[in-house]
Motif scaffolding. Structure first.
Motif, PDB file in Angstrom:
ATOM      1  N   LEU A 123       0.832  -1.208   0.000  1.00  0.00           N
ATOM      2  CA  LEU A 123       0.000   0.000   0.000  1.00  0.00           C
ATOM      3  C   LEU A 123       0.862   1.253   0.000  1.00  0.00           C
ATOM      4  O   LEU A 123       0.535   2.246  -0.669  1.00  0.00           O
ATOM      5  N   PHE A 124       1.957   1.197   0.734  1.00  0.00           N
ATOM      6  CA  PHE A 124       2.871   2.331   0.808  1.00  0.00           C
ATOM      7  C   PHE A 124       3.429   2.665  -0.571  1.00  0.00           C
ATOM      8  O   PHE A 124       3.463   3.835  -0.978  1.00  0.00           O
ATOM      9  N   LEU A 125       3.864   1.656  -1.309  1.00  0.00           N
ATOM     10  CA  LEU A 125       4.439   1.890  -2.634  1.00  0.00           C
ATOM     11  C   LEU A 125       3.379   2.365  -3.628  1.00  0.00           C
ATOM     12  O   LEU A 125       3.683   3.150  -4.541  1.00  0.00           O
ATOM     13  N   THR A 126       2.145   1.894  -3.463  1.00  0.00           N
ATOM     14  CA  THR A 126       1.057   2.375  -4.323  1.00  0.00           C
ATOM     15  C   THR A 126       0.851   3.877  -4.120  1.00  0.00           C
ATOM     16  O   THR A 126       0.739   4.649  -5.092  1.00  0.00           O
ATOM     17  N   ASP A 127       0.837   4.300  -2.860  1.00  0.00           N
ATOM     18  CA  ASP A 127       0.700   5.733  -2.560  1.00  0.00           C
ATOM     19  C   ASP A 127       1.937   6.505  -3.019  1.00  0.00           C
ATOM     20  O   ASP A 127       1.824   7.632  -3.536  1.00  0.00           O
ATOM     21  N   PHE A 128       3.093   5.907  -2.816  1.00  0.00           N
ATOM     22  CA  PHE A 128       4.350   6.558  -3.203  1.00  0.00           C
ATOM     23  C   PHE A 128       4.386   6.814  -4.706  1.00  0.00           C
ATOM     24  O   PHE A 128       4.851   7.871  -5.166  1.00  0.00           O
ATOM     25  N   ASP A 129       3.880   5.873  -5.470  1.00  0.00           N
ATOM     26  CA  ASP A 129       3.820   6.041  -6.925  1.00  0.00           C
ATOM     27  C   ASP A 129       2.911   7.204  -7.299  1.00  0.00           C
ATOM     28  O   ASP A 129       3.256   8.041  -8.145  1.00  0.00           O
ATOM     29  N   MET A 130       1.755   7.276  -6.655  1.00  0.00           N
ATOM     30  CA  MET A 130       0.789   8.336  -6.969  1.00  0.00           C
ATOM     31  C   MET A 130       1.363   9.722  -6.650  1.00  0.00           C
ATOM     32  O   MET A 130       1.285  10.651  -7.467  1.00  0.00           O
ATOM     33  N   ILE A 131       1.968   9.866  -5.465  1.00  0.00           N
ATOM     34  CA  ILE A 131       2.524  11.161  -5.065  1.00  0.00           C
ATOM     35  C   ILE A 131       3.731  11.527  -5.934  1.00  0.00           C
ATOM     36  O   ILE A 131       3.927  12.703  -6.304  1.00  0.00           O
ATOM     37  N   SER A 132       4.541  10.535  -6.288  1.00  0.00           N
ATOM     38  CA  SER A 132       5.718  10.805  -7.119  1.00  0.00           C
ATOM     39  C   SER A 132       5.309  11.365  -8.474  1.00  0.00           C
ATOM     40  O   SER A 132       5.963  12.272  -9.018  1.00  0.00           O
ATOM     41  N   ARG A 133       4.227  10.834  -9.010  1.00  0.00           N
ATOM     42  CA  ARG A 133       3.774  11.334 -10.321  1.00  0.00           C
ATOM     43  C   ARG A 133       3.142  12.721 -10.185  1.00  0.00           C
ATOM     44  O   ARG A 133       3.191  13.531 -11.128  1.00  0.00           O
ATOM     45  N   LYS A 134       2.554  12.985  -9.040  1.00  0.00           N
ATOM     46  CA  LYS A 134       2.002  14.314  -8.794  1.00  0.00           C
ATOM     47  C   LYS A 134       3.119  15.360  -8.814  1.00  0.00           C
ATOM     48  O   LYS A 134       2.931  16.478  -9.319  1.00  0.00           O
ATOM     49  N   TYR A 135       4.281  14.994  -8.264  1.00  0.00           N
ATOM     50  CA  TYR A 135       5.413  15.922  -8.186  1.00  0.00           C
ATOM     51  C   TYR A 135       6.507  15.524  -9.184  1.00  0.00           C
ATOM     52  O   TYR A 135       7.697  15.679  -8.897  1.00  0.00           O
ATOM     53  N   LYS A 136       6.085  15.088 -10.338  1.00  0.00           N
ATOM     54  CA  LYS A 136       7.041  14.552 -11.310  1.00  0.00           C
ATOM     55  C   LYS A 136       8.092  15.588 -11.723  1.00  0.00           C
ATOM     56  O   LYS A 136       9.291  15.273 -11.771  1.00  0.00           O
ATOM     57  N   ASP A 137       7.674  16.778 -12.043  1.00  0.00           N
ATOM     58  CA  ASP A 137       8.623  17.771 -12.573  1.00  0.00           C
ATOM     59  C   ASP A 137       9.753  18.094 -11.592  1.00  0.00           C
ATOM     60  O   ASP A 137      10.937  18.070 -11.988  1.00  0.00           O
ATOM     61  N   PRO A 138       9.461  18.407 -10.327  1.00  0.00           N
ATOM     62  CA  PRO A 138      10.571  18.677  -9.396  1.00  0.00           C
ATOM     63  C   PRO A 138      11.488  17.466  -9.216  1.00  0.00           C
ATOM     64  O   PRO A 138      12.702  17.623  -9.048  1.00  0.00           O
ATOM     65  N   LEU A 139      10.923  16.262  -9.266  1.00  0.00           N
ATOM     66  CA  LEU A 139      11.730  15.055  -9.086  1.00  0.00           C
ATOM     67  C   LEU A 139      12.638  14.825 -10.290  1.00  0.00           C
ATOM     68  O   LEU A 139      13.789  14.385 -10.137  1.00  0.00           O
ATOM     69  N   VAL A 140      12.110  15.097 -11.469  1.00  0.00           N
ATOM     70  CA  VAL A 140      12.946  14.973 -12.679  1.00  0.00           C
ATOM     71  C   VAL A 140      14.109  15.957 -12.591  1.00  0.00           C
ATOM     72  O   VAL A 140      15.250  15.630 -12.948  1.00  0.00           O
ATOM     73  N   THR A 141      13.821  17.167 -12.099  1.00  0.00           N
ATOM     74  CA  THR A 141      14.882  18.157 -11.928  1.00  0.00           C
ATOM     75  C   THR A 141      15.943  17.656 -10.952  1.00  0.00           C
ATOM     76  O   THR A 141      17.140  17.963 -11.084  1.00  0.00           O
ATOM     77  N   SER A 142      15.501  16.839  -9.977  1.00  0.00           N
ATOM     78  CA  SER A 142      16.436  16.297  -8.982  1.00  0.00           C
ATOM     79  C   SER A 142      17.171  15.056  -9.490  1.00  0.00           C
ATOM     80  O   SER A 142      17.968  14.484  -8.748  1.00  0.00           O
ATOM     81  N   GLY A 143      16.868  14.629 -10.709  1.00  0.00           N
ATOM     82  CA  GLY A 143      17.612  13.522 -11.283  1.00  0.00           C
ATOM     83  C   GLY A 143      16.835  12.245 -11.531  1.00  0.00           C
ATOM     84  O   GLY A 143      17.391  11.253 -12.009  1.00  0.00           O
ATOM     85  N   TRP A 144      15.543  12.260 -11.213  1.00  0.00           N
ATOM     86  CA  TRP A 144      14.753  11.047 -11.464  1.00  0.00           C
ATOM     87  C   TRP A 144      14.568  10.841 -12.961  1.00  0.00           C
ATOM     88  O   TRP A 144      14.408  11.801 -13.725  1.00  0.00           O
ATOM     89  N   THR A 145      14.550   9.584 -13.366  1.00  0.00           N
ATOM     90  CA  THR A 145      14.303   9.219 -14.755  1.00  0.00           C
ATOM     91  C   THR A 145      13.029   8.380 -14.833  1.00  0.00           C
ATOM     92  O   THR A 145      12.432   8.045 -13.801  1.00  0.00           O
ATOM     93  N   ASP A 146      12.653   8.048 -16.067  1.00  0.00           N
ATOM     94  CA  ASP A 146      11.485   7.170 -16.226  1.00  0.00           C
ATOM     95  C   ASP A 146      11.704   5.847 -15.491  1.00  0.00           C
ATOM     96  O   ASP A 146      10.755   5.267 -14.937  1.00  0.00           O
ATOM     97  N   ASP A 147      12.928   5.375 -15.470  1.00  0.00           N
ATOM     98  CA  ASP A 147      13.231   4.121 -14.780  1.00  0.00           C
ATOM     99  C   ASP A 147      13.016   4.248 -13.274  1.00  0.00           C
ATOM    100  O   ASP A 147      12.580   3.285 -12.619  1.00  0.00           O
ATOM    101  N   THR A 148      13.317   5.419 -12.739  1.00  0.00           N
ATOM    102  CA  THR A 148      13.108   5.624 -11.303  1.00  0.00           C
ATOM    103  C   THR A 148      11.628   5.536 -10.963  1.00  0.00           C
ATOM    104  O   THR A 148      11.239   4.856  -9.996  1.00  0.00           O
ATOM    105  N   PHE A 149      10.811   6.217 -11.758  1.00  0.00           N
ATOM    106  CA  PHE A 149       9.366   6.159 -11.515  1.00  0.00           C
ATOM    107  C   PHE A 149       8.843   4.727 -11.687  1.00  0.00           C
ATOM    108  O   PHE A 149       8.036   4.244 -10.886  1.00  0.00           O
ATOM    109  N   ALA A 150       9.319   4.060 -12.717  1.00  0.00           N
ATOM    110  CA  ALA A 150       8.847   2.698 -12.985  1.00  0.00           C
ATOM    111  C   ALA A 150       9.259   1.731 -11.889  1.00  0.00           C
ATOM    112  O   ALA A 150       8.553   0.752 -11.601  1.00  0.00           O
TER     113      ALA A 150
END
Length: 241
Positions: A123-150
């Motif tokens: 459940l934690f990872l399900t929520d983590f995925d949802m919030i990560s996509r909500k804040y996708k742009d700042p995370l990409v700026t911090s170095g996240w890639t499509d692989d990180t989200f996946a």
């Protein structure tokens, strides 16, 4: 509630004992048929069929080993998911410096509980995925890639797969135990009739009669499959009432 055993000792021991008794019955079946018309080729075939059915059901120990490996896989993936999240925390903190309200949206305040349970981590990872996509742009700026989200859902789905495997194993083990006990109970009831006749037919042959007496209860006081290390060398003179 599980099916109660009519026989004493563990399943494997009773199967071994029955195999010896059935071999003797098979060898002397003409004598049984002469003794009573109750005994026929059909009753012998049914006896053998029940024995084969019970013998071909995997033992509890087989499922215990499978379940242990599945549990190990759950724990390993739980640790891997936790390690992944700890790495992600650094990027989140850099993307949202000193913003604990946003950090908690990512589950910073929930992680300690989640890491202790496969279900909670799922459940934690399900929520983590949802919030990560909500804040996708700042995370990409911090170095996240499509692989990180996946990777978030990859960890989640791997964890669920191992938990499903473990649950399926538990279900199959319970079903196998129930089916084996039913088959062995039916075999026991058929053997009771043969044993009653044998005690009359071979009353002078004590050596032979030991294979027509059911084992007495073990000193452990249990009828479960856990008794399987106990042998039948000390067969009791239990009557077949």
């Amino acid at each position: 509630m599980g099916q109660a055993r009519s026989y004493n000792g563990g399943d494997a021991n009773f199967i071994f004992f029955s195999s010896q008794s059935i071999n003797i019955i098979d060898d002397k079946h003409d004598e049984f048929m002469t003794f009573s018309p109750h005994f026929t080729a059909e009753t012998l075939a049914e006896l053998k069929s029940l024995f084969e059915t019970a013998s071909n059901i995997p033992s509890d120990n087989t499922y215990i080993d499978i379940q242990a490996k599945a549990t190990e896989n759950v724990n390993l993936e739980l640790a891997a998911a936790g390690k992944f999240f700890q790495r992600c925390k650094f990027d989140i903190e850099m993307a949202f410096p000193n913003d604990k309200k946003v950090w908690n949206q990512f589950g910073f305040n929930d992680y300690d509980n989640a890491r202790k349970s496969g279900k909670l981590m799922y459940l934690f990872l399900t929520d983590f995925d949802m919030i990560s996509r909500k804040y996708k742009d700042p995370l990409v700026t911090s170095g996240w890639t499509d692989d990180t989200f996946a990777a978030i859902l990859t960890h989640r789905d791997k964890l669920k797969g191992f938990m499903d495997e473990r649950s399926d194993c538990i279900l199959k083990r319970n079903r196998a135990t129930e089916e084996r006990t039913i088959a062995l109970n039916a075999l026991y009831e058929k053997l009771v009739i043969y044993f009653k006749a044998a005690r009359i037919m071979y009353e002078e042959d004590e050596e032979l009669l030991k294979w027509f007496r059911f084992p007495a209860p073990s000193s452990k006081g249990t009828k479960g499959e856990a008794d399987d290390t106990e042998g039948y060398e000390g067969l009791a003179n239990e009557s077949v009432e």
